[in-house]
Design an enzyme around this catalytic site. Sequence first.
Site, PDB file in Angstrom:
ATOM      1  N   ASN A 131       0.857  -1.194   0.000  1.00  0.00           N
ATOM      2  CA  ASN A 131       0.000   0.000   0.000  1.00  0.00           C
ATOM      3  C   ASN A 131       0.892   1.243   0.000  1.00  0.00           C
ATOM      4  OD1 ASN A 131       0.530   0.824   2.849  1.00  0.00           O
ATOM      5  ND2 ASN A 131      -0.399  -1.173   3.244  1.00  0.00           N
ATOM      6  N   ALA A 171       1.400   1.307  11.696  1.00  0.00           N
ATOM      7  CA  ALA A 171       1.631   0.613  10.423  1.00  0.00           C
ATOM      8  C   ALA A 171       0.326   0.391   9.667  1.00  0.00           C
ATOM      9  CB  ALA A 171       2.312  -0.729  10.691  1.00  0.00           C
ATOM     10  N   ASP A 198      -4.202  -6.268   5.131  1.00  0.00           N
ATOM     11  CA  ASP A 198      -5.210  -7.121   5.759  1.00  0.00           C
ATOM     12  C   ASP A 198      -5.133  -8.555   5.226  1.00  0.00           C
ATOM     13  OD1 ASP A 198      -6.475  -5.346   7.560  1.00  0.00           O
ATOM     14  OD2 ASP A 198      -7.371  -4.299   5.854  1.00  0.00           O
ATOM     15  N   PRO A 246      -2.863 -11.835  10.439  1.00  0.00           N
ATOM     16  CA  PRO A 246      -3.204 -11.610  11.849  1.00  0.00           C
ATOM     17  C   PRO A 246      -3.445 -10.120  12.095  1.00  0.00           C
ATOM     18  CG  PRO A 246      -0.862 -12.108  11.599  1.00  0.00           C
ATOM     19  CD  PRO A 246      -1.495 -12.332  10.265  1.00  0.00           C
ATOM     20  N   ASP A 247      -4.443  -9.794  12.930  1.00  0.00           N
ATOM     21  CA  ASP A 247      -4.641  -8.392  13.324  1.00  0.00           C
ATOM     22  C   ASP A 247      -3.723  -8.141  14.523  1.00  0.00           C
ATOM     23  OD1 ASP A 247      -5.493  -5.979  14.511  1.00  0.00           O
ATOM     24  OD2 ASP A 247      -7.431  -6.168  13.494  1.00  0.00           O
ATOM     25  N   PHE A 299      -4.268   3.290  14.991  1.00  0.00           N
ATOM     26  CA  PHE A 299      -4.593   4.308  13.996  1.00  0.00           C
ATOM     27  C   PHE A 299      -5.761   3.807  13.143  1.00  0.00           C
ATOM     28  CE2 PHE A 299      -1.836   8.048  13.135  1.00  0.00           C
ATOM     29  CZ  PHE A 299      -1.159   8.031  14.331  1.00  0.00           C
ATOM     30  N   LYS A 352     -14.208   1.360  16.354  1.00  0.00           N
ATOM     31  CA  LYS A 352     -12.954   0.603  16.221  1.00  0.00           C
ATOM     32  C   LYS A 352     -12.233   0.516  17.567  1.00  0.00           C
ATOM     33  CE  LYS A 352     -11.247   0.797  12.095  1.00  0.00           C
ATOM     34  NZ  LYS A 352     -10.580   1.283  10.868  1.00  0.00           N
TER      35      LYS A 352
END
Length: 406
Positions: free
Chosen positions: A215, A279, A283, A310-311, A329, A343
């Site tokens: 990204n 970061a 996903d 993994p989150d 973030f 969130k």
Amino acid sequence: MATPRILLVVGGGIAAYKSCELIRLIRKGGGEVTCVLTDGGARFVTPLALGALSENPVHTTLWDLKNEVEMGHIQLSRQADLIVVCPATANMLAKMAAGIADDLAATLLLATDKPVLAVPAMNLRMWRHAATVRNVETLRAAGVEVVEPDEGMMACGEFGAGRLPEPEAIWARIAAHCGIAPPPAQQPLPLAGRHVLVTAGPTHEPIDPVRYIANRSSGRQGYAIAAAAAAMGARVTLVSGPVTLPTPAGVDRIDVETAREMDEAVKRALPADVAVMVAAVADWRTLHVAGGKIKKRGAAPPALLLTENPDILATVAGDPLRPGLLIGFAAETENVIDNARDKRRRKGVDWIIANDVSGPGRQSVMGGPVNTVHIVTAAGTEDLPEMPKEEVGRAIVERIALALAQ
Ligand code: CTP
């Protein structure tokens, strides 16, 4: 002087947020602070924040009947040992030099016989403008101490003289005025003894030995936070995806490529007092990574099967070594605050810092030099103005230091 009483006039400039840290330093140094907030100042910091930090009522208007019965603006100055104008805008300096009294701040500055310390902050051309130069000369001749602004990158994106000096430097001037020995240079920094973990940059998820999914993250915001935390005395571990930035001074940097490597590195870096996960983690990753370069000749375009990464943030939130202050973030385009609040709860973190990517700066947020953030905590939301990412980093770390000091 037993307890120096400071009357702090907060003017309308981006640097107004630094007045919060200044109040903390004055109080820590044994002083008492009462704040006067101009209309412009109130666009950058709230009376609630100044009131909570100073533990005194905040004065905003000349036309408060109750206070005027007691001659509020005269009383305010009588009760002070020193009046500090911080930030002092070009407009405020002009009013002070000309003796204009059109609001509470200007009126009390005209009515006072107490020493005044003005700490200007403005765009470099405003600072160098002949009118401002003249006004500063007039004020100095009248006995006002006008502090020289710092040089550096400014909120408007320009470089030069005009930045508000760091709160520690302003406090040292106030202390000198009040006859308090300035803090020794070896005074512990606000984050001394703390371990701050920061993730930054993108992750690269390989497709084959030469291709990857990525990204636009440049890592600048995360690096700015790591740099600010190190400058405030923290031991900083920066787990970084692939970026082209130099390692900030005093920071331990661990380079990773994929989300899974970042997850491992973060787990190894715990425990920490604070973790700031900046970061832009991919996903998804490809389910199968080709061992050799996928050739296009004669073959149909490959279909990429993806699987979830993994989150990292959610995993750290559930870890027995979860840092006491965990910050995530969020890049949002709509319902910025509602989504960020949601969130925050969903990921079990203390603060979510929402990047507003819906405004005109949309093109420039990811990978660009400036950022507009909203800090969403259990107590509410604080909106910071658009600033260079370095400045956003310092503002966030100042709030972290305040939170840890509570
Ligand atoms: N994050 C992480 N690991 C991931 C994905 C995100 O640690 N695999 C962290 C980021 O570093 C950032 C926050 O989580 O601190 C951003 O979350 P985001 O991916 O934007 O939120 P999601 O829960 O994926 O929600 P959505 O995609 O619906 O916005």
